[in-house]
Design a protein around this motif. Sequence first.
Motif, PDB file in Angstrom:
ATOM      1  N   ASP A  17     -34.423  42.198  -5.640  1.00 19.79           N
ATOM      2  CA  ASP A  17     -35.087  43.304  -4.934  1.00 19.79           C
ATOM      3  C   ASP A  17     -35.473  44.408  -5.919  1.00 19.79           C
ATOM      4  O   ASP A  17     -35.054  44.405  -7.075  1.00 19.79           O
ATOM      5  CB  ASP A  17     -34.190  43.840  -3.817  1.00 19.79           C
ATOM      6  N   ASP A  19     -34.609  47.449  -6.134  1.00 26.65           N
ATOM      7  CA  ASP A  19     -33.523  48.279  -6.660  1.00 26.65           C
ATOM      8  C   ASP A  19     -32.899  47.625  -7.894  1.00 26.65           C
ATOM      9  O   ASP A  19     -32.446  48.317  -8.805  1.00 26.65           O
ATOM     10  CB  ASP A  19     -32.430  48.491  -5.602  1.00 26.65           C
ATOM     11  N   ALA A  24     -33.060  53.267  -8.303  1.00 24.73           N
ATOM     12  CA  ALA A  24     -33.718  54.450  -7.732  1.00 24.73           C
ATOM     13  C   ALA A  24     -33.540  55.708  -8.579  1.00 24.73           C
ATOM     14  O   ALA A  24     -34.402  56.587  -8.562  1.00 24.73           O
ATOM     15  CB  ALA A  24     -33.206  54.688  -6.317  1.00 24.73           C
ATOM     16  N   GLN A  25     -32.448  55.807  -9.357  1.00 23.75           N
ATOM     17  CA  GLN A  25     -32.268  57.078 -10.080  1.00 23.75           C
ATOM     18  C   GLN A  25     -33.310  57.284 -11.178  1.00 23.75           C
ATOM     19  O   GLN A  25     -33.498  58.390 -11.645  1.00 23.75           O
ATOM     20  CB  GLN A  25     -30.845  57.237 -10.644  1.00 23.75           C
ATOM     21  N   SER A  47     -30.178  46.864 -12.766  1.00 25.47           N
ATOM     22  CA  SER A  47     -29.187  46.783 -11.685  1.00 25.47           C
ATOM     23  C   SER A  47     -28.950  45.341 -11.228  1.00 25.47           C
ATOM     24  O   SER A  47     -28.335  45.119 -10.184  1.00 25.47           O
ATOM     25  CB  SER A  47     -29.594  47.677 -10.508  1.00 25.47           C
ATOM     26  N   ASN A  80     -38.487  34.997  -2.691  1.00 22.46           N
ATOM     27  CA  ASN A  80     -38.569  36.385  -2.209  1.00 22.46           C
ATOM     28  C   ASN A  80     -38.407  37.407  -3.335  1.00 22.46           C
ATOM     29  O   ASN A  80     -37.735  38.424  -3.180  1.00 22.46           O
ATOM     30  CB  ASN A  80     -37.496  36.600  -1.125  1.00 22.46           C
ATOM     31  N   SER A  85     -38.215  47.831  -1.546  1.00 24.54           N
ATOM     32  CA  SER A  85     -39.055  49.028  -1.413  1.00 24.54           C
ATOM     33  C   SER A  85     -40.476  48.794  -1.899  1.00 24.54           C
ATOM     34  O   SER A  85     -40.788  47.765  -2.492  1.00 24.54           O
ATOM     35  CB  SER A  85     -38.432  50.192  -2.173  1.00 24.54           C
ATOM     36  N   SER A  86     -41.329  49.793  -1.659  1.00 25.07           N
ATOM     37  CA  SER A  86     -42.742  49.684  -2.040  1.00 25.07           C
ATOM     38  C   SER A  86     -42.981  50.234  -3.439  1.00 25.07           C
ATOM     39  O   SER A  86     -44.110  50.295  -3.886  1.00 25.07           O
ATOM     40  CB  SER A  86     -43.604  50.457  -1.038  1.00 25.07           C
ATOM     41  N   PHE A 106     -41.798  32.438  -4.124  1.00 26.75           N
ATOM     42  CA  PHE A 106     -42.727  33.322  -3.415  1.00 26.75           C
ATOM     43  C   PHE A 106     -42.231  34.751  -3.550  1.00 26.75           C
ATOM     44  O   PHE A 106     -41.105  34.987  -4.005  1.00 26.75           O
ATOM     45  CB  PHE A 106     -42.921  32.927  -1.938  1.00 26.75           C
ATOM     46  N   ILE A 110     -45.274  43.505  -0.736  1.00 22.02           N
ATOM     47  CA  ILE A 110     -45.706  44.760  -1.368  1.00 22.02           C
ATOM     48  C   ILE A 110     -45.611  44.622  -2.892  1.00 22.02           C
ATOM     49  O   ILE A 110     -46.501  45.044  -3.624  1.00 22.02           O
ATOM     50  CB  ILE A 110     -44.905  45.992  -0.884  1.00 22.02           C
TER      51      ILE A 110
ATOM     52  N   ASP B 129     -44.261  53.985   1.011  1.00 23.51           N
ATOM     53  CA  ASP B 129     -42.846  53.742   1.242  1.00 23.51           C
ATOM     54  C   ASP B 129     -42.737  52.535   2.156  1.00 23.51           C
ATOM     55  O   ASP B 129     -43.467  52.450   3.149  1.00 23.51           O
ATOM     56  CB  ASP B 129     -42.204  54.977   1.892  1.00 23.51           C
ATOM     57  N   SER B 130     -41.842  51.628   1.813  1.00 22.16           N
ATOM     58  CA  SER B 130     -41.782  50.369   2.572  1.00 22.16           C
ATOM     59  C   SER B 130     -41.414  50.591   4.030  1.00 22.16           C
ATOM     60  O   SER B 130     -41.783  49.790   4.884  1.00 22.16           O
ATOM     61  CB  SER B 130     -40.803  49.407   1.915  1.00 22.16           C
ATOM     62  N   CYS B 194     -34.011  37.461   5.052  1.00 22.72           N
ATOM     63  CA  CYS B 194     -34.728  38.638   4.554  1.00 22.72           C
ATOM     64  C   CYS B 194     -36.094  38.260   3.977  1.00 22.72           C
ATOM     65  O   CYS B 194     -36.816  39.120   3.480  1.00 22.72           O
ATOM     66  CB  CYS B 194     -33.885  39.468   3.590  1.00 22.72           C
ATOM     67  N   ASP B 195     -36.462  36.970   4.105  1.00 22.95           N
ATOM     68  CA  ASP B 195     -37.840  36.575   3.792  1.00 22.95           C
ATOM     69  C   ASP B 195     -38.491  35.900   5.002  1.00 22.95           C
ATOM     70  O   ASP B 195     -39.560  35.320   4.891  1.00 22.95           O
ATOM     71  CB  ASP B 195     -37.861  35.628   2.583  1.00 22.95           C
ATOM     72  N   ILE B 225     -39.392  45.451   7.545  1.00 22.76           N
ATOM     73  CA  ILE B 225     -39.542  45.177   6.108  1.00 22.76           C
ATOM     74  C   ILE B 225     -38.305  44.466   5.558  1.00 22.76           C
ATOM     75  O   ILE B 225     -38.400  43.721   4.578  1.00 22.76           O
ATOM     76  CB  ILE B 225     -39.838  46.498   5.337  1.00 22.76           C
ATOM     77  N   GLU B 226     -37.159  44.665   6.185  1.00 25.43           N
ATOM     78  CA  GLU B 226     -35.935  43.992   5.699  1.00 25.43           C
ATOM     79  C   GLU B 226     -35.982  42.489   5.963  1.00 25.43           C
ATOM     80  O   GLU B 226     -35.161  41.741   5.418  1.00 25.43           O
ATOM     81  CB  GLU B 226     -34.698  44.627   6.339  1.00 25.43           C
ATOM     82  N   LEU B 375     -30.695  55.641  -0.735  1.00 28.02           N
ATOM     83  CA  LEU B 375     -31.185  54.890  -1.899  1.00 28.02           C
ATOM     84  C   LEU B 375     -30.574  55.429  -3.187  1.00 28.02           C
ATOM     85  O   LEU B 375     -31.224  55.412  -4.227  1.00 28.02           O
ATOM     86  CB  LEU B 375     -32.727  54.892  -1.949  1.00 28.02           C
ATOM     87  N   GLY B 377     -30.248  57.557  -5.669  1.00 27.30           N
ATOM     88  CA  GLY B 377     -30.866  58.788  -6.169  1.00 27.30           C
ATOM     89  C   GLY B 377     -30.108  59.361  -7.349  1.00 27.30           C
ATOM     90  O   GLY B 377     -29.205  58.724  -7.900  1.00 27.30           O
ATOM     91  N   ARG B 384     -23.709  59.868  -2.459  1.00 27.42           N
ATOM     92  CA  ARG B 384     -24.016  58.725  -3.337  1.00 27.42           C
ATOM     93  C   ARG B 384     -22.741  57.995  -3.747  1.00 27.42           C
ATOM     94  O   ARG B 384     -21.709  58.618  -4.011  1.00 27.42           O
ATOM     95  CB  ARG B 384     -24.747  59.229  -4.592  1.00 27.42           C
ATOM     96  N   ARG B 397     -30.611  49.217   3.831  1.00 24.86           N
ATOM     97  CA  ARG B 397     -30.550  48.225   2.738  1.00 24.86           C
ATOM     98  C   ARG B 397     -29.186  48.237   2.082  1.00 24.86           C
ATOM     99  O   ARG B 397     -28.596  49.303   1.908  1.00 24.86           O
ATOM    100  CB  ARG B 397     -31.585  48.532   1.660  1.00 24.86           C
ATOM    101  N   PHE B 399     -28.735  45.981  -0.858  1.00 22.86           N
ATOM    102  CA  PHE B 399     -28.873  45.189  -2.075  1.00 22.86           C
ATOM    103  C   PHE B 399     -27.983  45.805  -3.155  1.00 22.86           C
ATOM    104  O   PHE B 399     -27.623  46.982  -3.071  1.00 22.86           O
ATOM    105  CB  PHE B 399     -30.335  45.190  -2.538  1.00 22.86           C
ATOM    106  N   PRO B 400     -27.641  45.037  -4.220  1.00 20.53           N
ATOM    107  CA  PRO B 400     -26.761  45.605  -5.252  1.00 20.53           C
ATOM    108  C   PRO B 400     -27.323  46.918  -5.796  1.00 20.53           C
ATOM    109  O   PRO B 400     -28.498  47.006  -6.137  1.00 20.53           O
ATOM    110  CB  PRO B 400     -26.761  44.527  -6.345  1.00 20.53           C
ATOM    111  N   GLY B 401     -26.498  47.935  -5.843  1.00 20.47           N
ATOM    112  CA  GLY B 401     -26.910  49.215  -6.433  1.00 20.47           C
ATOM    113  C   GLY B 401     -27.712  50.120  -5.532  1.00 20.47           C
ATOM    114  O   GLY B 401     -28.031  51.245  -5.909  1.00 20.47           O
ATOM    115  N   ARG B 402     -28.041  49.688  -4.325  1.00 22.55           N
ATOM    116  CA  ARG B 402     -28.924  50.463  -3.464  1.00 22.55           C
ATOM    117  C   ARG B 402     -28.413  51.892  -3.226  1.00 22.55           C
ATOM    118  O   ARG B 402     -29.164  52.849  -3.276  1.00 22.55           O
ATOM    119  CB  ARG B 402     -29.096  49.739  -2.120  1.00 22.55           C
ATOM    120  N   LYS B 406     -23.721  49.696  -8.815  1.00 22.73           N
ATOM    121  CA  LYS B 406     -24.187  48.331  -8.526  1.00 22.73           C
ATOM    122  C   LYS B 406     -23.084  47.384  -8.082  1.00 22.73           C
ATOM    123  O   LYS B 406     -23.363  46.301  -7.591  1.00 22.73           O
ATOM    124  CB  LYS B 406     -24.994  47.760  -9.683  1.00 22.73           C
TER     125      LYS B 406
END
Lengths: 187, 435
Positions: A17, A19, A24-25, A47, A80, A85-86, A106, A110, B129-130, B194-195, B225-226, B375, B377, B384, B397, B399-402, B406
């Motif tokens: 993904d 991330d 994100a940071q 990550s 996937n 995110s976008s 695949f 986005i 933004d997704s 998720c796909d 989107i997820e 997310l 940040g 966080r 979400r 996912f690792p580190g989201r 991580k």
Amino acid sequence: MQSTITGKAYVLGDNIDTDQIIPAQYLTYNPSIPEEYKQFGKYALSSVPPSQAGLPKGHVPFHTKDEFVSDYTIVIGGKNFGCGSSREHAPIALDAAGIKAVVAEFYARIFYRNSVNGGYIIPFETPDRLCEKICTGDDLKIDVAAGTLHNLTTGETWQLSPLGEVAPIIDAGGLFPYARKVGMLKV
Amino acid sequence: MPAMTMTEKILARHSGKDQVNPGDNVWIDADILMTHDVCGPGTIGVFKKHFGQDAKVWDREKVVIIPDHYIFTADAMANRNVDVLRAFVNEQNLPYFYDVGTDKYKGVCHIALPEEGHTRPGEVLFGTDSHTCTAGAFGEFATGIGNTDAGFVMGTGKLWVKAPPTMRFVFNGNMPPYLMAKDLILAVIGDIGCDGATYRAMEFDGDGVFALNIEERMTLCNMAIEAGGKNGIIAPDQVTLDYVNSRNLRKKSYEVVKTDAGAQFIYEKVYDVSTLEPVIAKPHSPDNKAFVSQVSGSKLDRAYIGSCTGGKMTDFRAAAGLLKGRTVKIDTFIVPATSEVAKGLKTERLNGQTLEEVFLSAGAKMGEPSCAACLGGPSDTFGRLNTPISCISTTNRNFPGRMGHKEAQVFLASPLTVAASALTGVITDPRDMMQ
């Protein structure tokens, strides 16, 4: 569009993904500023959990010699790729790290659009599960026009899926040059 | 005219065609382009590079700029990015800018858009933004795009889109009080993966959906989107129109679009909500589904209630119902999505206490409206996960580190399940706390 892409493979698994591609940071850098664009290369794939980084063994660092640019040129993924995110920072990070192409089963839509429309990397799709057939560090060569992937280390060759309707956009170098070419954009 | 789904109809009307079929590539007109502090600077960069330093946006009434991601931070780069937005808004004289530190500040863009009247049935909304797909709850085509696409829309008002086939998810039956929209969408994502909706539209239908309030419908569409969905969408009904009309201050006209009888779906699944159990997504993917009852008792370090998908009044009302008069056992973070929600927490009362008082007296910490730790940040972001701890969260979400570290473990669940778990310090089925 480059006619051939050669270099070493960096292999990842399913559902990589955005991330994991660029945490994100680091999104505080502005990719429109060249000095900051470079920074995305430094943090690309930072990550990814270590056990999943550089398959099949894992624990393979994406960068060694240069902190901004990776030693690898082609990323191999599973299903996937680029979900989440976008953030266009994801294909930008791969581009800034020196990646030319990703080959995955695949993509999340986005990430795929951003890769093509921004002209950063070529997102090839493959009917084969290459993330279990190619090893990190293998020397690869992609013949873009023929859509073939050669593993120079093992001598194997695979046919990739046709780029199809996005081929003209990739060929033009992204959405803006493509839109100019087809008359959708006059500036 | 052949039967079309809502998504196909909206794309047809916005591309000047009578009909659009799944797989068609069409250039469509945008009604709204939204961007924020994370992707706005890059979008503005693309726009200026291609259209010129002095170029003007295609329609200043249609560009909405909502800083929300990295707001309450000392990070100089994050603050610089909001300055980039300010300079652009001033230069372009844009009317819809919800600036930090002003009384116009809103918070999370996907909730701010409808609150401020920027979502309407039948329209096309692009956002950098997704989770822009949230606005499908208003019966519009809403999808996330990147900086290049957004820069293109900013200059032309158009974008090429590949028309997706539609998957239909029907929810029938009466929803029990221990379930929320989050349980329904986590069930769907777990079932299709998720796909499972990649390159597809997800239309939500059935009396179980139309019994939901507008905020809960937003939760359903938010997480399309997820599953990889291009958009989530729900047909407008009176609930939608009442909300939209009460917020549509500029009285912009719109056209309600619904799926035709006989339209083709690529997939259909029917759920009976009366028999569903509370659902949770285990680390590290939103499709790693379990029933809460299957993992109850797992130890937690933190609970988090917030974000575009889990920080609305409905979410806090549900959580407050469980937290009222009780004390949390683990660090619990409350982050309202927007300033309007934050105000609601200070005014809406439950048995004499405001919702904010309920949370504070239960021992929870209250944050300022923004995306916050959803997310991760910058490292000083409220809530966080800076260490590899275990967190249960109403966000979208895992996912690792989201959410930061991580190796942190993030479980996604409804506000009811998160509140119940906050009270015990282990994953807890809300039914156990509702007797």
